[in-house]
Design a protein around this motif. Structure first.
Motif, PDB file in Angstrom:
ATOM      1  N   LYS A 179       0.850  -1.189   0.000  1.00 19.73           N
ATOM      2  CA  LYS A 179       0.000   0.000   0.000  1.00 19.73           C
ATOM      3  C   LYS A 179       0.883   1.234   0.000  1.00 19.73           C
ATOM      4  CE  LYS A 179      -4.200   1.892   2.032  1.00 19.73           C
ATOM      5  NZ  LYS A 179      -5.263   1.705   3.037  1.00 19.73           N
ATOM      6  N   ASP A 180       0.727   2.061  -1.025  1.00 25.48           N
ATOM      7  CA  ASP A 180       1.528   3.271  -1.172  1.00 25.48           C
ATOM      8  C   ASP A 180       0.794   4.440  -0.535  1.00 25.48           C
ATOM      9  OD1 ASP A 180       3.131   5.352  -1.886  1.00 25.48           O
ATOM     10  OD2 ASP A 180       3.208   4.893  -4.027  1.00 25.48           O
ATOM     11  N   HIS A 181       1.261   4.870   0.637  1.00 26.31           N
ATOM     12  CA  HIS A 181       0.594   5.954   1.357  1.00 26.31           C
ATOM     13  C   HIS A 181       0.819   7.306   0.699  1.00 26.31           C
ATOM     14  CE1 HIS A 181      -0.918   3.956   5.043  1.00 26.31           C
ATOM     15  NE2 HIS A 181       0.000   3.055   4.722  1.00 26.31           N
ATOM     16  N   LEU A 182       1.735   7.398  -0.260  1.00 28.27           N
ATOM     17  CA  LEU A 182       1.917   8.661  -0.974  1.00 28.27           C
ATOM     18  C   LEU A 182       0.703   8.997  -1.840  1.00 28.27           C
ATOM     19  CD1 LEU A 182       5.670   8.461  -2.038  1.00 28.27           C
ATOM     20  CD2 LEU A 182       4.654   9.937  -0.301  1.00 28.27           C
ATOM     21  N   HIS A 183      -0.174   8.006  -2.080  1.00 25.74           N
ATOM     22  CA  HIS A 183      -1.413   8.256  -2.809  1.00 25.74           C
ATOM     23  C   HIS A 183      -2.561   8.643  -1.870  1.00 25.74           C
ATOM     24  CE1 HIS A 183       0.022   7.091  -6.760  1.00 25.74           C
ATOM     25  NE2 HIS A 183       0.590   6.033  -6.227  1.00 25.74           N
ATOM     26  N   ASN A 184      -2.248   8.715  -0.568  1.00 22.96           N
ATOM     27  CA  ASN A 184      -3.248   9.145   0.413  1.00 22.96           C
ATOM     28  C   ASN A 184      -3.213  10.677   0.474  1.00 22.96           C
ATOM     29  OD1 ASN A 184      -4.773   9.777   2.693  1.00 22.96           O
ATOM     30  ND2 ASN A 184      -4.082   7.988   3.828  1.00 22.96           N
TER      31      ASN A 184
END
Length: 442
Positions: free
Chosen positions: A232-237
């Motif tokens: 899960k890439d949190h930079l897309h949050n």
């Protein structure tokens, strides 16, 4: 008698009941969040789970008071303030307890490493140096019983426990609860054989060979009957990234206002010691590869580049140190006195708060690299350019000048692929410790 009632007549009993209630709720929440025993848990994940467990415990206490007793505004305020204080103290208490207990012989759970390759050796050395994580590696078994494997492990100072066929016997003898399968660098591996011998361990941790995958927020997921790793890439949050930028603006603006008297004093001292500009701006590579000028207090003499070249020309050992670390421990360019103090205390980077306020940088992120250093990042450069560089980061709290530039690149890669607000909080906490103890700066 109503539950959890705080009154003037029974203040002490009310406080005691509330304390017992919150403590009970915290123990239950901590168990739900996987904090017991928390063996091998990442400190970043432990920080998040500890804060969430503390907040949840007070939330349950507030709900209990509201439905089962009376809850005044003053009591609600006390609960809210106490929850914030607990969120700060509980992780600190757990960290302190881990470090104190790790010095004892009874602390931790025994673990056996399966795989004598580079990955298995690295895992053994890592947990041997970090007993506070709760795993105590007792040795390594190999997939094939070979003399060369035993010889190489003996030279590395790692106990060789034999072949994988001895796992069950070793488990009973050592009472090991963990088996860590590290196939990276091993010539042959039969996972069915490994699992057949490791099946009786309470916990089996299988590493994905040598792939450098994000590790903090990943998990397993079934995919067409096979196990897959869900990343899960949190930079897309986007809300999380917006919150990060909001915090950057608030803290940098507040810090510039509060610290402005000290900044003026440093300017005066620098000018008295070495006439010239007090600030030094150098072009660095920022987010999306855009160049910007990063500001610092000028801690070097005016003709620093010429002084450095002459120094390296006359000292081959120092030139090698510069090539490997891009820094010198005994740097002849540093202004004596105030310049050395600012660098060792990391206060020379205070002007970068202005870069944070402008949006060139963040409080936490990869250290901004010079344009001449981008080639050192290789194929990791696109990762570096995904985020704003930071005043502090993993490199600064993980040894800083004691690490090579290659290690710095790995720290930056890890930060970007594992980013979350919790990782930033963890780094900020350790930055305060690093500054207070003046670790790794020169």
């Amino acid at each position: 008698m109503p539950l959890l009632v705080l009154s003037s007549a029974g203040l002490q009993s009310g406080l005691l009941l509330n304390s017992i209630c919150v403590a009970t709720f915290y123990i239950a929440c901590a168990a739900i969040y996987g904090l017991y025993p928390g063996t091998g848990m990442s400190p970043v994940l432990e920080l998040r789970q500890s804060v969430l467990a503390a907040m949840a415990a007070f939330a349950f206490a507030i709900i209990a008071n509201f439905f089962l007793a009376t809850l005044s505004l003053s009591e609600l305020t006390v609960f809210c303030v106490a929850s914030v204080v607990a969120s700060l103290l509980v992780p600190l208490a757990r960290l302190t307890t881990r470090r104190l207990c790790s010095r004892t012989s009874w602390w931790g759970e025994n673990a056996i490493i399966v795989g004598s390759g580079p990955q298995g050796r690295a895992i053994y050395r890592y947990y041997s140096r970090a007993p506070q994580r709760g795993l105590r590696p007792i040795g390594v078994v190999d997939f094939a019983k070979t003399a060369s494997a035993q010889d190489s492990l003996d030279l590395a100072g790692i106990p060789y426990l034999g072949s994988v066929q001895r796992l069950e016997r070793l488990r009973r003898k050592t009472q090991a609860r963990w088996s860590i399968v590290a196939p990276g660098g091993c010539e042959t591996i039969d996972m069915n054989e490994v699992l057949s011998h490791a099946g009786n361990f309470s916990n089996v941790l299988i590493l994905p060979s040598q792939m450098q995958l994000p590790s903090l927020w990943s998990g397993s997921r079934e995919c067409a009957g096979a196990m897959g790793i869900h990343l899960k890439d949190h930079l897309h949050n986007h809300p999380a990234r917006a919150a990060k930028r909001f915090v950057d603006i608030c803290i940098s603006a507040l810090a510039l206002g509060v610290l402005s008297p000290f900044i003026l004093v440093f300017i005066l001292l620098l000018k008295l010691r070495d006439p010239g500009p007090a600030f030094y701006g150098q072009t660095r590579v920022g987010k999306d590869g855009k160049p910007f000028k990063a500001w610092k207090f000028r801690t070097m003499v005016i003709d620093a580049d010429q002084v450095l070249e002459e120094y390296l020309e006359n000292d081959p050992d120092m030139r090698q140190e510069w090539i490997e670390y891009q820094k010198l421990q005994n740097d002849p360019r540093i202004i004596s006195g105030i310049g050395s103090f600012l660098r060792k205390s990391s206060l020379d980077e205070l002007p970068q708060l202005w870069n944070v306020l402008k949006g060139d940088m963040s409080l936490v992120g990869p250290r901004p690299c010079m344009t001449s250093q981008t080639s050192l990042y290789g194929n990791v450069l696109p990762l570096y350019q995904r985020v704003r560089p930071g005043i502090t980061g993993l490199w600064q709290v993980s040894g800083r000048n004691k690490t090579t530039y290659d290690q710095r690149v790995r720290f930056d890669s890890y930060y970007v692929t594992n980013w979350s607000p919790w990782l930033d909080i963890y780094i900020l906490i350790h930055t305060l410790k690093t500054i207070a103890l003046r670790e790794g700066a020169y």
